[in-house]
Write an enzyme that holds these catalytic residues in place. Structure first.
Site, PDB file in Angstrom:
ATOM      1  N   ASP A  11    -104.842  36.807 -10.312  1.00  0.00           N
ATOM      2  CA  ASP A  11    -104.531  35.266 -10.630  1.00  0.00           C
ATOM      3  C   ASP A  11    -106.289  34.508  -9.813  1.00  0.00           C
ATOM      4  O   ASP A  11    -106.561  35.330  -9.241  1.00  0.00           O
ATOM      5  CB  ASP A  11    -103.774  35.207  -9.462  1.00  0.00           C
ATOM      6  N   ASP A 130     -91.317  31.191 -18.463  1.00  0.00           N
ATOM      7  CA  ASP A 130     -91.115  31.501 -16.816  1.00  0.00           C
ATOM      8  C   ASP A 130     -89.389  31.305 -17.439  1.00  0.00           C
ATOM      9  O   ASP A 130     -88.825  29.812 -17.487  1.00  0.00           O
ATOM     10  CB  ASP A 130     -91.633  30.780 -16.016  1.00  0.00           C
TER      11      ASP A 130
END
Lengths: 250, 204
Positions: A11, A130
């Site tokens: 990330d 997702d």
């Protein structure tokens, strides 16, 4: 035989890795370039950089980072996060990314997948999805799981593929962060029914979880972040264990 | 000095980077004169077969590459689409390829697919050596390279086939004839084995 892929995910915020990362022997664990090289040397098959930066100004930092990573990395790498238009693909591919992952923008305008695939080839267009179990079915969520769409997972995934997505990066919102293992049923739904590779993400906590996602869920690749970053599982250990179970591994 | 052809089809940065890390030098070329004057030439590329041929032809590079190759002394390496373009034709398009190899490019989807195998063929696959070559020396048995492609090369000349890989069917992962080499995989993305291949190319 084609190997199952192990993919660490970093990330990135403002050009730095943000999740706490503990590695001995790394000069600067927050430096994505150092980390990328570390993972490549350990045997990572690919890397994913997920930019969680919100503002436009910080995008330039990302592009610079992609250039730096590309100059030292000799395995494929994907960049995702905040991709909105075909020109974003172009900029990041030019900077040296091999694949681009697109999520909400593709859901809101599926033609983006087609346009990018036509311009750069399906092989570099990953659609990230997702999804969450509603008790009856898996539903697609946007914005990091904050926004329900009402759309069923397989329905959207198959549209993304028909638009030209070359790969699906599937994250289970239920499993993510739990370390209780990947969502096997959900991953299977896509891997058994889609004609493109599926990367499973969310829930990795043990070596057995990786074995399960490859053998039971038939995933082509498994993505994880914290188990690698915290050094709980090292890639060589993981790969040796999978090899011992006759799973094809590089 | 290795010259890498830039014809607007694909990312050449990673090839430049890998050669640099090996201590070699490279330059990006896009004109017929530069191609004719090259010591060693790489034709990279990703994307559509006809688009690749058209870009080369629009930039007057097709004849230049043919003239370069005809001198027989200096090597040419085609990578991925750049390898496929060196064959005669592709099911992906209608334009003729360079035709250096008696080979054609076919689509994986036309093969029977009992196992629900995905297309593109994407990831790290093993190659099997078929014929001896300098380009693949000092590699272990069945090394893994990184592949990304939906079309594969089929050679009609077994003696041209350097190595094969299998995905639904065995296919030519590498071809070689005279001073021309072609690899379907991406050595520039294949970590240490890819680096070895480029080292071998530098030493050709």
């Amino acid at each position: 035989m084609l190997a199952k892929r192990i993919i660490p995910c970093l990330d990135i915020q403002n050009g730095r890795t943000v999740k706490g990362i503990r590695f001995e022997g790394l000069r600067d664990a927050g430096d994505p370039v150092d980390l990328a090289q570390h993972y490549a040397l350990e045997g990572a098959d690919e890397l994913v950089f997920l930019d969680i930066t919100a503002t436009h100004e910080q995008r330039d930092t990302l592009i610079q980072l992609v250039q730096e990573v590309a100059s030292v990395l000799d395995i494929p790498f994907t960049v995702g996060g905040g991709i909105r238009q075909v020109s974003d693909f172009k900029t990041l591919l030019r900077a040296g990314a091999d694949k681009i992952s697109v999520n909400s923008a593709a859901f809101n305008r599926p033609a983006l997948i087609r346009e990018a695939a036509d311009a750069f080839g399906s092989q570099c267009v990953i659609t990230a999805i997702d999804a969450k179990w509603t008790g009856e079915r898996w539903e697609v969520y946007l914005n990091g799981g904050r926004q329900a769409t009402g759309r069923e997972l397989y329905d959207w995934a198959s549209e993304a593929v028909s638009q030209g997505a070359g790969e699906i990066l599937l994250t289970s919102m239920d499993a993510d962060g739990t370390r209780d293992g990947f969502d096997i049923s959900m991953t299977r739904l896509l891997s058994q029914n889609l004609p493109v590779p599926v990367i499973a993400s969310g829930g990795a906590g043990s070596i057995a979880d990786f074995a399960d996602v490859f053998t039971l869920a038939k995933a082509d690749a498994a993505l994880a972040a914290s188990v690698f970053h915290f050094g709980e599982i090292t890639i060589p250990t993981l790969k040796n264990a999978l090899r011992a179970q006759s799973i094809p591994i590089r | 000095m290795i010259s890498i052809i830039d014809y607007g089809a694909g990312n050449i940065g990673s090839i430049v980077n890998m050669i640099r890390r090996l201590g070699g030098t490279s330059k990006i070329v896009s004109s017929p004169d530069e191609i004719l004057g090259a010591d060693k030439l790489i034709l990279p590329g990703v994307g559509h077969f006809d688009h690749g041929m058209k870009m080369l032809s629009d930039n007057n590079l097709v004849e230049a590459v043919k003239a370069y190759v005809q001198q027989k002394e200096r090597p040419l390496l085609g990578i991925c689409l750049g390898a496929q373009l060196l064959t005669q034709r592709s099911e992906e398009g209608t334009m003729p390829g360079f035709g250096f190899f008696d080979a054609e490019v076919l689509h994986f989807s036309k093969l029977p697919n009992e196992e629900n195998i995905r297309i593109p063929h994407m990831g790290w696959n093993t190659i099997q050596f078929e014929n001896e070559t300098e380009l693949l020396k000092n590699l272990p048995e069945n090394p893994r390279f990184y592949f990304v492609h939906s079309y594969y090369m089929h050679s009609n000349q077994p003696s041209d086939v350097l190595c094969t890989a299998a995905y639904k069917t065995p296919f030519a992962a590498g071809l070689h004839k005279d001073n021309i080499w072609a690899v379907q995989f991406h050595p520039e993305k294949s970590h240490k084995f890819g680096m070895r291949l480029f080292q071998n190319f530098l030493e050709l």
